[in-house]
Design an enzyme around this catalytic site. Structure first.
Site: not given
Ligand code: ATR
Length: 281
Positions: A70, A130, A224
């Protein structure tokens, strides 16, 4: 039937095996009697440039772009529409004289929420910072939300997104972690959106970041995630008598917006919905 006149659309990503987009788009072409076909293409990271040049040579009319391309795909495009430029990511390409990139992910989420309420003038809390959060955050501020609270496990990431939104849109945005402040901010929030993967298959019993006692009955809760359709956070919302918006709606509306960009036609939501219901049941 595919003939010499059939126009080609598709998806590039890695992996693409589980994509649901072909079901939605091909069902709508059939329903509207449009001579298009939509095909997924598995493109690895090193093959992206060749894929875009090849698509142009093959006179493919448009592509969806998914993980991991992307952001990188922007290098190989001629122009970006305003939203894609702001977000810094593209999920839809149209091949005309120029190769133009769009991003319909955020609009998909806004239109999904719009079925219940407009985001305009609302206070919104978004979980995660993210790529998905970024697309949705920009779009909801572009659509006139009053205030956005970005709550993330890693506070620094929420701050970076906040800084971007403030610089580019002069938006009213706050960055917080998942502690007490989140509870406070939820008390008078209108909309809560989960963009984290918590609760996604196969981790369907993972505890959601927000539970029913942190919600109120006028809150609208959107996850989502669409697999499963009813996630932990949506079950908590139902317990709190709040309204819910499932992730499948965002999937549908981002697809509808891409379809419009390629064909100039707004497909019926029902056709997309029924096509997905068949595969998701
Ligand atoms: P996407 O492209 O789907 O948004 P991503 O860029 O990997 O995926 O983002 C995932 C988000 O979910 C991140 O904000 C992540 O938090 P961190 O920035 O601290 O990594 C959050 N996330 C993923 N697993 C999590 C968990 N177990 N508890 C809290 N937040 C989580």
């Amino acid at each position: 039937m595919i003939t010499g006149k059939t126009k080609l659309l598709g998806l590039i990503g890695d992996p693409v095996e589980h994509t649901l987009s072909p079901y939605m788009h091909n069902a709508a072409f059939k329903f509207l009697n449009l001579d298009y076909v939509y095909v997924p293409f598995h493109v690895k990271k090193g093959g992206l440039k060749a894929a875009i040049h090849g698509a142009k040579s093959l006179e493919i009319k448009g592509l969806n772009v998914t993980i991991p391309h992307k952001t990188d795909v922007i290098h190989y495009l001629d122009v970006l529409d305003r939203t894609a430029k702001l977000i810094g990511a593209v999920n839809t390409i149209k091949f005309e004289n120029e190769i133009k990139g769009y991003n319909t992910d955020g609009l998909g989420a806004v239109r999904a929420i719009d079925e219940t309420t407009s985001v305009k003038d609302k206070k919104i809390v978004i979980l995660g910072a993210g790529g998905a959060s970024r697309a949705i955050s920009f779009q909801i501020m572009l659509c006139g939300a009053e205030r956005l609270i970005i709550a993330n496990r890693t506070l620094k990431k929420a701050f970076i997104l906040k800084k971007n939104l403030v610089e580019k849109l002069d938006a009213d945005v706050e960055a917080i972690d998942l502690g007490e402040k989140l509870k406070e901010e939820l008390k008078d929030a209108d909309i809560l959106i989960n963009t984290t993967p918590i609760g996604m298959y196969p981790n369907i019993h993972q505890k959601p970041l927000v539970t029913s006692e942190m919600m109120h009955e006028n809150l609208i809760v959107n996850d989502i995630i669409y697999n499963p359709l009813e996630t932990g956070i949506l079950r908590e919302a139902l317990k709190a008598s709040a309204k819910t918006v499932t992730g499948v709606k965002m999937l549908i509306y981002q697809g509808i917006e891409s379809f419009k960009i390629w064909t100039g036609v707004e497909p019926p939501v029902k056709v997309f919905e029924e096509a997905l219901a068949k595969v998701l049941k």
